[in-house]
Motif scaffolding. Structure first.
Motif, mmCIF file in Angstrom:
data_model
loop_
_atom_site.group_PDB
_atom_site.id
_atom_site.type_symbol
_atom_site.label_atom_id
_atom_site.label_comp_id
_atom_site.label_asym_id
_atom_site.label_seq_id
_atom_site.Cartn_x
_atom_site.Cartn_y
_atom_site.Cartn_z
ATOM 1 N N SER A 1 15.985 44.986 -64.978
ATOM 2 C CA SER A 1 16.664 46.288 -64.995
ATOM 3 C C SER A 1 15.883 47.378 -64.283
ATOM 4 O O SER A 1 16.458 48.310 -63.756
ATOM 5 C CB SER A 1 16.882 46.732 -66.439
ATOM 6 N N ASP A 2 14.529 47.298 -64.296
ATOM 7 C CA ASP A 2 13.712 48.418 -63.800
ATOM 8 C C ASP A 2 14.000 49.661 -64.660
ATOM 9 O O ASP A 2 14.176 50.770 -64.149
ATOM 10 C CB ASP A 2 14.034 48.685 -62.328
ATOM 11 N N TYR A 3 14.026 49.433 -65.954
ATOM 12 C CA TYR A 3 14.367 50.491 -66.928
ATOM 13 C C TYR A 3 13.335 51.611 -66.920
ATOM 14 O O TYR A 3 12.123 51.354 -66.896
ATOM 15 C CB TYR A 3 14.426 49.851 -68.314
ATOM 16 N N HIS A 4 13.811 52.857 -66.928
ATOM 17 C CA HIS A 4 12.927 54.037 -67.007
ATOM 18 C C HIS A 4 13.341 54.956 -68.156
ATOM 19 O O HIS A 4 13.094 56.164 -68.111
ATOM 20 C CB HIS A 4 12.971 54.834 -65.705
ATOM 21 N N GLY A 5 14.020 54.409 -69.169
ATOM 22 C CA GLY A 5 14.525 55.273 -70.237
ATOM 23 C C GLY A 5 15.602 56.204 -69.698
ATOM 24 O O GLY A 5 16.323 55.857 -68.758
ATOM 25 N N ILE B 1 2.754 44.521 -64.552
ATOM 26 C CA ILE B 1 2.381 45.749 -63.844
ATOM 27 C C ILE B 1 3.249 45.825 -62.592
ATOM 28 O O ILE B 1 3.739 44.787 -62.110
ATOM 29 C CB ILE B 1 0.871 45.700 -63.464
ATOM 30 N N GLU B 2 3.493 47.018 -62.091
ATOM 31 C CA GLU B 2 4.158 47.180 -60.786
ATOM 32 C C GLU B 2 3.180 47.943 -59.892
ATOM 33 O O GLU B 2 2.920 49.130 -60.111
ATOM 34 C CB GLU B 2 5.486 47.936 -60.915
ATOM 35 N N ILE B 3 2.632 47.240 -58.927
ATOM 36 C CA ILE B 3 1.572 47.802 -58.084
ATOM 37 C C ILE B 3 2.183 48.448 -56.845
ATOM 38 O O ILE B 3 3.000 47.837 -56.149
ATOM 39 C CB ILE B 3 0.573 46.700 -57.660
ATOM 40 N N ASP C 1 4.456 48.912 -65.909
ATOM 41 C CA ASP C 1 4.260 50.295 -65.488
ATOM 42 C C ASP C 1 3.568 50.349 -64.130
ATOM 43 O O ASP C 1 2.816 49.441 -63.757
ATOM 44 C CB ASP C 1 3.466 51.052 -66.558
ATOM 45 N N HIS C 2 3.842 51.442 -63.409
ATOM 46 C CA HIS C 2 3.265 51.621 -62.079
ATOM 47 C C HIS C 2 1.746 51.723 -62.164
ATOM 48 O O HIS C 2 1.204 52.637 -62.805
ATOM 49 C CB HIS C 2 3.805 52.893 -61.423
ATOM 50 N N ASP C 3 1.068 50.791 -61.536
ATOM 51 C CA ASP C 3 -0.382 50.830 -61.314
ATOM 52 C C ASP C 3 -1.219 50.898 -62.586
ATOM 53 O O ASP C 3 -2.373 51.348 -62.546
ATOM 54 C CB ASP C 3 -0.738 52.010 -60.373
ATOM 55 N N LEU D 1 12.305 41.369 -66.942
ATOM 56 C CA LEU D 1 10.909 41.300 -66.476
ATOM 57 C C LEU D 1 10.425 42.556 -65.761
ATOM 58 O O LEU D 1 9.415 42.505 -65.043
ATOM 59 C CB LEU D 1 10.731 40.081 -65.553
ATOM 60 N N HIS D 2 11.094 43.704 -65.938
ATOM 61 C CA HIS D 2 10.669 44.906 -65.196
ATOM 62 C C HIS D 2 11.123 46.151 -65.958
ATOM 63 O O HIS D 2 12.299 46.515 -65.914
ATOM 64 C CB HIS D 2 11.290 44.834 -63.794
ATOM 65 N N THR D 3 10.196 46.773 -66.690
ATOM 66 C CA THR D 3 10.513 47.981 -67.466
ATOM 67 C C THR D 3 9.340 48.963 -67.390
ATOM 68 O O THR D 3 8.200 48.563 -67.157
ATOM 69 C CB THR D 3 10.764 47.656 -68.959
ATOM 70 N N HIS D 4 9.656 50.237 -67.596
ATOM 71 C CA HIS D 4 8.633 51.300 -67.519
ATOM 72 C C HIS D 4 8.604 52.139 -68.781
ATOM 73 O O HIS D 4 9.636 52.371 -69.417
ATOM 74 C CB HIS D 4 8.918 52.217 -66.326
ATOM 75 N N SER D 5 7.405 52.645 -69.099
ATOM 76 C CA SER D 5 7.203 53.498 -70.266
ATOM 77 C C SER D 5 6.464 54.768 -69.841
ATOM 78 O O SER D 5 6.202 54.986 -68.652
ATOM 79 C CB SER D 5 6.357 52.758 -71.312
HETATM 80 ZN ZN ZN Z 1 9.905 49.721 -61.346
#
Ligand code: ZN
Ligand code: AMP
Ligand code: FE
Ligand code: FE
Length: 295
Positions: free
Chosen positions: A263-267, A74-76, A49-51, A17-21
């Motif tokens: 995971s808070d994945y960031h590639g 979203i991650e605010i 993604d952040h904001d 439930l937490h990934t970034h692109s």
């Molecule tokens: Zn994050």
């Protein structure tokens, strides 16, 4: 996402439930994150993604053929009691919500000025780093439309051979507090929870016991945020040791909050691997039910 009670969620589902692109500070495009998640055997991911929710449309388009679901998230960036607190928001209703959008626009504008300020301070303080070169590298390393953040400045420093990777950049030069750190405007955590709830979404504190410049949210502070409308706490996350997880689990139980893991994945930009932590299928089903299936 399926409606609660649909019976379509099986216990073998792995949901992150937490990934970034590249819509924020992840290294992969939304399509790449979706392809990697499918290859890793995940059933669903929330793109958080952040904001910004700007990557969700592209992620969904890719998911249609990848055999995986993309949930809106979203991650605010927020602040509470002098600490930077990351708030996860979930639900299709968040995409294009006017109230939330106005709040996020202030943060993005402030982030744009702040990251250039950090680059200028860094060049002024670090021998051999030219300010114009660093700002030019920063512009190259920030994908078009991305929420600008310290990871892009880290990538600029990698381009200029100042550091080998993002980890080294954060350790040596970008830490908060640190000589080059500049804060940015962010809503209070309670205001951000209110905006998510007003839009019809669900709010979960990300990595709820991550250290913020050495401090973490207390039980009482989390209880205050629960009263402000929080739905859950992200407990299973690599920033938490066993003691932090146990404490948060007990707190979540006493405050009637759901427990998530991700995971808070960031590639390639961070060591976190997709699916290294996940959220129990029954929790995903409960959240989907509360969102009326619109997730
Ligand atoms: Zn994050
Ligand atoms: P900012 O929001 O611009 O202050 O930058 C904070 C972001 O940097 C966090 O959301 C993380 O995704 C990222 N970050 C923090 N530490 C590291 C690290 N060691 N390596 C890569 N990214 C990091
Ligand atoms: Fe990030
Ligand atoms: Fe975060």
């Amino acid at each position: 996402m399926h409606r609660a009670g649909s019976g379509l969620l099986s216990v073998s589902m792995v949901v992150d439930l937490h990934t970034h692109s590249t819509a924020s500070d992840g290294r992969g495009t939304p399509a790449e994150v979706v392809a990697e998640a499918a290859a890793a055997g995940l059933s669903a991911i929330a793109l958080t993604d952040h904001d910004t929710t700007a990557g969700i449309g592209a992620a969904r388009t890719s998911a249609a053929t990848a055999g995986i679901r993309v949930l809106s998230g979203i991650e605010i960036s927020t602040r509470w009691a002098g600490m930077s607190v990351h708030l996860l928001g979930y639900g299709d209703c968040l995409v294009g919500d006017a109230g939330l959008g106005a709040m996020l626009a202030d943060t993005i504008e402030s982030r744009e000025g702040r990251i250039v300020q950090m680059a200028r301070r860094l060049a002024a303080g670090e021998p051999g780093v030219d300010g114009d070169d660093l700002v030019a590298a920063l512009l190259r390393s920030t994908p078009p439309g991305a929420t600008p953040g310290r990871p892009h400045l880290a990538d600029a420093l990698i381009q200029l051979n100042v550091v080998p990777d993002r980890d080294a950049a954060f350790q040596r030069l970008l830490a908060e507090p640190g000589p080059y750190y500049v804060p940015y405007a962010a809503p209070s955590t309670a205001d951000a929870i209110a905006a998510v709830v007003a839009a019809g979404g669900l709010a979960v504190i990300a990595h709820a016991r991550s250290p913020h410049g050495g401090r973490t949210l207390s039980d009482a502070q989390i209880a205050d945020l629960a009263a402000a409308g929080l739905a859950g706490l992200e407990v299973d996350h690599r920033d938490h040791d066993d003691a932090a997880k146990a404490g948060l689990r007990a707190l979540a139980r006493s405050l009637d909050l759901v427990v998530t893991g991700s995971s808070d994945y960031h590639g390639s930009g961070k060591q976190n691997r997709l699916g290294e932590h996940s959220t129990a299928p029954e929790v995903v089903e409960e959240l989907a039910g509360r969102l009326g299936g619109r997730w």
